[in-house]
Design a protein around this motif. Structure first.
Motif, short mmCIF file in Angstrom:
data_model
loop_
_atom_site.label_atom_id
_atom_site.label_comp_id
_atom_site.label_asym_id
_atom_site.label_seq_id
_atom_site.Cartn_x
_atom_site.Cartn_y
_atom_site.Cartn_z
N THR A 217 0.54 4.25 -2.76
CA THR A 217 0.10 5.59 -2.40
C THR A 217 1.24 6.59 -2.24
O THR A 217 1.04 7.80 -2.43
CB THR A 217 -0.71 5.56 -1.08
N ALA B 174 -4.46 1.52 8.72
CA ALA B 174 -5.41 1.09 7.68
C ALA B 174 -5.12 -0.32 7.18
O ALA B 174 -6.03 -1.02 6.72
CB ALA B 174 -5.38 2.07 6.51
N ASN B 175 -3.85 -0.75 7.28
CA ASN B 175 -3.48 -2.08 6.79
C ASN B 175 -3.34 -3.12 7.89
O ASN B 175 -3.01 -4.27 7.61
CB ASN B 175 -2.16 -1.98 6.01
N SER B 176 -3.58 -2.71 9.13
CA SER B 176 -3.41 -3.64 10.24
C SER B 176 -4.37 -4.82 10.14
O SER B 176 -5.55 -4.66 9.81
CB SER B 176 -3.65 -2.91 11.57
N ASP C 234 0.83 -1.21 0.00
CA ASP C 234 0.00 0.00 0.00
C ASP C 234 0.86 1.26 0.00
O ASP C 234 0.53 2.26 -0.65
CB ASP C 234 -0.92 -0.02 1.22
N HIS D 50 -1.00 5.59 17.72
CA HIS D 50 -2.18 5.28 16.93
C HIS D 50 -2.46 3.79 17.14
O HIS D 50 -1.59 2.96 16.91
CB HIS D 50 -1.97 5.57 15.45
N LYS E 34 -0.70 6.28 10.05
CA LYS E 34 -2.12 6.08 9.78
C LYS E 34 -2.32 5.07 8.65
O LYS E 34 -3.32 4.35 8.62
CB LYS E 34 -2.78 7.40 9.46
N LEU E 35 -1.36 5.00 7.72
CA LEU E 35 -1.44 4.00 6.66
C LEU E 35 -1.23 2.60 7.25
O LEU E 35 -1.86 1.63 6.82
CB LEU E 35 -0.38 4.29 5.59
#
Length: 299
Positions: free
Chosen positions: A118, A288-290, A114, A160, A284-285
């Protein structure tokens, strides 16, 4: 007073943050003499010393503390402004990410793919290590972002939540079937395959054993989770492992014991105050992929 430049502020900040001129030189991809020259220029321009020369590690003067306070805010605004006018595809840089083996084996590949999609111009340095060492590397500036089990004792970081991983004692299915007369506690007592000291699972396992007053007959250490899991599959012992990571392995079976382990919270963390919105965007990316279960947001 002559005007200070960004390089002066950045140099003073990283000496303060990393604790030495040499570490700041490595961080800023320059030499230690250049770092010394920048600090000399800074002190000449503001008319006073920034660091107390006789102190080790480096210690700020009163004026130095004021300078660092301004530097943190100015550098943060600079990076925030840069990111406001560029999207992820235009972001450029090299970010050092540390993580534990649980993440490396589970969903790190999804995160990297990812990232390439991105933020194609961001280069990642991946450092896989045990929890304790990864936290140490974050705090001493060796890495920029840590993907690790949470440690509430760490006070200088932004967190986070990555969610939570379920952990349990696991044994080979064949071993459990071969020993129907043994209960789970007896199986645990016979032989434990343990991850290395400094890992979060190591600490959790011995905390649990102490609570149950269990002393294993045999204890074998292994510094690699994937190898530990393979040894468990072969019937060499039992191990405390993330159950979801090995959910598709029919050779492994979670043991039902009481008390059960609490879910293990993971976080994406970076130093606070941090003047890199880019690191925050990458954190934060990672969220999102966790692949972990959604957990309560950490602050």
């Amino acid at each position: 007073m002559m005007r200070l430049e960004f390089r002066h502020l950045e140099t003073a900040y990283w000496i303060y943050r990393l604790g030495s001129y040499g570490a700041a030189a490595d961080k800023l991809n320059t030499t230690q003499p250049n770092i010394s020259m920048r600090i000399a220029e800074t002190e000449q321009r503001i008319g006073t010393a920034v660091f107390q020369r006789a102190k080790r590690p480096v210690t700020l003067t009163v004026a130095g503390r004021e300078l660092i306070g301004y530097a943190e805010r100015i550098l943060a605004l600079r990076d925030e402004l840069s990111l406001f006018f560029e999207d992820g595809e235009e972001a450029v840089g090299r970010i050092r990410v540390g993580c534990t083996e649980t993440i490396a084996l589970w969903w790190l590949a999804d995160f990297i793919i990812d990232m390439k999609r991105t933020m194609p111009n961001i280069e990642l340095d991946i450092d896989v290590d045990i929890t304790e060492k990864t936290w140490d590397k974050l705090c001493n500036g060796t890495i920029d972002l840590a993907l690790v089990p949470d440690d509430q004792l760490q006070q200088r970081v932004i967190r986070h939540s990555l969610g939570q991983a379920t952990i349990a004692w696991m044994a080979s299915s064949e071993l459990v079937q071969r020993m129907p007369t043994l209960d789970a506690m007896s199986l645990i007592r016979r032989s434990i395959l343990s991850l290395s000291p400094g890992s979060r699972l190591y600490a959790d396992q011995f905390r649990w054993l102490d609570m149950q007053n269990i002393r294993p007959d045999r204890l074998t250490y292994c510094n690699t989770m994937s190898v530990t899991a393979r040894l468990v599959c072969e019937g060499a012992g039992v191990a405390l492992l993330p159950t979801d990571l090995f959910a598709d392995d029919s050779q492994l079976q979670a043991l039902e014991v009481q008390p059960a382990f609490s879910s293990l919270p993971f976080v994406a963390s970076y130093l606070s105050p941090a003047f890199s919105p880019l690191v925050d965007r990458i954190a934060k990316l990672a969220v999102a992929n966790s692949g972990f279960h959604l957990g309560e947001q950490q602050s």
